[in-house]
Design an enzyme around this catalytic site. Structure first.
Site, PDB file in Angstrom:
ATOM      1  N   ASP A 136      22.470  30.580  10.839  1.00  0.00           N
ATOM      2  CA  ASP A 136      23.608  30.938   9.990  1.00  0.00           C
ATOM      3  C   ASP A 136      24.548  31.901  10.688  1.00  0.00           C
ATOM      4  OD1 ASP A 136      21.914  33.148   9.972  1.00  0.00           O
ATOM      5  OD2 ASP A 136      21.239  32.813   7.925  1.00  0.00           O
ATOM      6  N   ASN A 151      14.569  37.754  -2.280  1.00  0.00           N
ATOM      7  CA  ASN A 151      14.684  36.762  -3.357  1.00  0.00           C
ATOM      8  C   ASN A 151      14.227  35.378  -2.916  1.00  0.00           C
ATOM      9  OD1 ASN A 151      16.757  36.024  -1.661  1.00  0.00           O
ATOM     10  ND2 ASN A 151      18.410  36.394  -3.124  1.00  0.00           N
ATOM     11  N   HIS A 177      15.223  33.768  -0.153  1.00  0.00           N
ATOM     12  CA  HIS A 177      16.182  32.956   0.596  1.00  0.00           C
ATOM     13  C   HIS A 177      15.739  32.789   2.045  1.00  0.00           C
ATOM     14  CE1 HIS A 177      18.263  36.849   1.801  1.00  0.00           C
ATOM     15  NE2 HIS A 177      18.309  36.183   2.938  1.00  0.00           N
ATOM     16  N   GLU A 201      20.534  30.766  -0.755  1.00  0.00           N
ATOM     17  CA  GLU A 201      20.191  31.654  -1.854  1.00  0.00           C
ATOM     18  C   GLU A 201      19.530  30.865  -2.992  1.00  0.00           C
ATOM     19  OE1 GLU A 201      20.429  34.758  -1.528  1.00  0.00           O
ATOM     20  OE2 GLU A 201      22.189  35.356  -0.386  1.00  0.00           O
TER      21      GLU A 201
END
EC number: 3.5.99.6
Length: 264
Positions: free
Chosen positions: A67, A136, A138, A143
């Site tokens: 990313d 979380n 990800h 996400e």
């Protein structure tokens, strides 16, 4: 999934580095999927040292990063291209023309995402993909609510991820809220996936990944579908798993089997 529970972050980095060393020794022209963040840094240091000692070479390697922040050029100190140069590429014998990071400053980001997928396919696909994991769940910048078969695309970062990454930016510095990320489907296409996680703050995410339901609410849970995924975690990150001793027993027996097969 193969679950490897080790004492601390140093052991996690060493174990992960050894996986990548073996990959490069068996296939010098490997296509590597790489990640940024604090967790992989020690692993990269191990690879740099092995390269300096002549144990491995990156001369034939092609790499693709997961990313990049949308809106940051590769020369920006907070860009992931800059990070990879500083933490790995500048210190090994890799041809930088063969290193790929999503273009954060692309004029047409959507077109750039399609192009990134095409580059991965043209290289023959990713042999081994390195991952970290967010609090979380990800992976990359996928996400919660990300499609489990998604491809490289533009994604909006959650407030939690923005807050987690704020420590890397100066107080008055622009912090992007958008990114380009490989999709979960892109990650699952890798022949092998290695996820590293350390620290108690990752324990909930690891619990959801390993023992939770397969759900877009925890993107990393998609690794349950992968036939060759390895989770290398420390005791703190493993602290909420239901039976840590059982996972350790499984891994110990796996290693015994591999050792016996190596002798035969």
């Amino acid at each position: 999934m193969q679950i490897v529970i080790l004492k601390n972050s140093a052991e996690v980095a060493e174990y992960g580095a050894n996986i990548f060393k073996k990959q490069l020794q068996s296939k010098p022209d490997s296509v590597l999927g790489l990640a940024t963040g604090s967790t992989p840094v020690s692993l990269y240091q191990g690879l740099i040292e092995a390269n300096k000692l002549g144990d491995i070479s990156f001369k034939e390697v092609t790499s693709f990063n997961l990313d990049e922040y949308l809106g940051l050029a590769g020369t920006h100190p907070q860009s992931y291209r800059y990070f990879m140069n500083e933490q790995l590429f500048d210190h090994i014998d890799i041809d930088k023309a063969n290193t790929h990071v999503p273009p954060g400053d692309a004029e047409n980001p959507i077109q750039a995402c399609d192009g990134y997928e095409e580059q991965i396919q043209a290289a023959g696909g990713i042999d081994i993909q390195l991952l970290g994991i967010g609090r979380n769940g990800h992976i990359g910048f996928n996400e919660p609510s990300s499609g489990l078969m998604s491809r490289t695309r533009v994604k909006t970062l959650t407030k939690a991820t923005i807050e987690d990454n704020a420590r890397f930016f100066k107080e008055d510095e622009y912090q992007p809220h958008l990114s380009i990320t490989m999709g979960i489907g892109t990650i699952l296409d890798a022949k092998k996936v290695v996820l590293l996680a350390t620290g108690e703050n990752k324990a909930d995410a690891i619990l959801a990944t390993v023992e939770g339901a397969l759900t877009a609410s925890c993107p990393a849970s998609a690794l349950q579908l992968h036939k060759n995924a390895v989770l290398v975690i420390d005791e703190a990150a493993a602290s909420k798993l239901s039976d840590r001793d059982f996972y350790k027993h499984i891994e110990a027996e796996n290693q015994k089997l591999l050792a016996r097969l190596a002798k035969s």
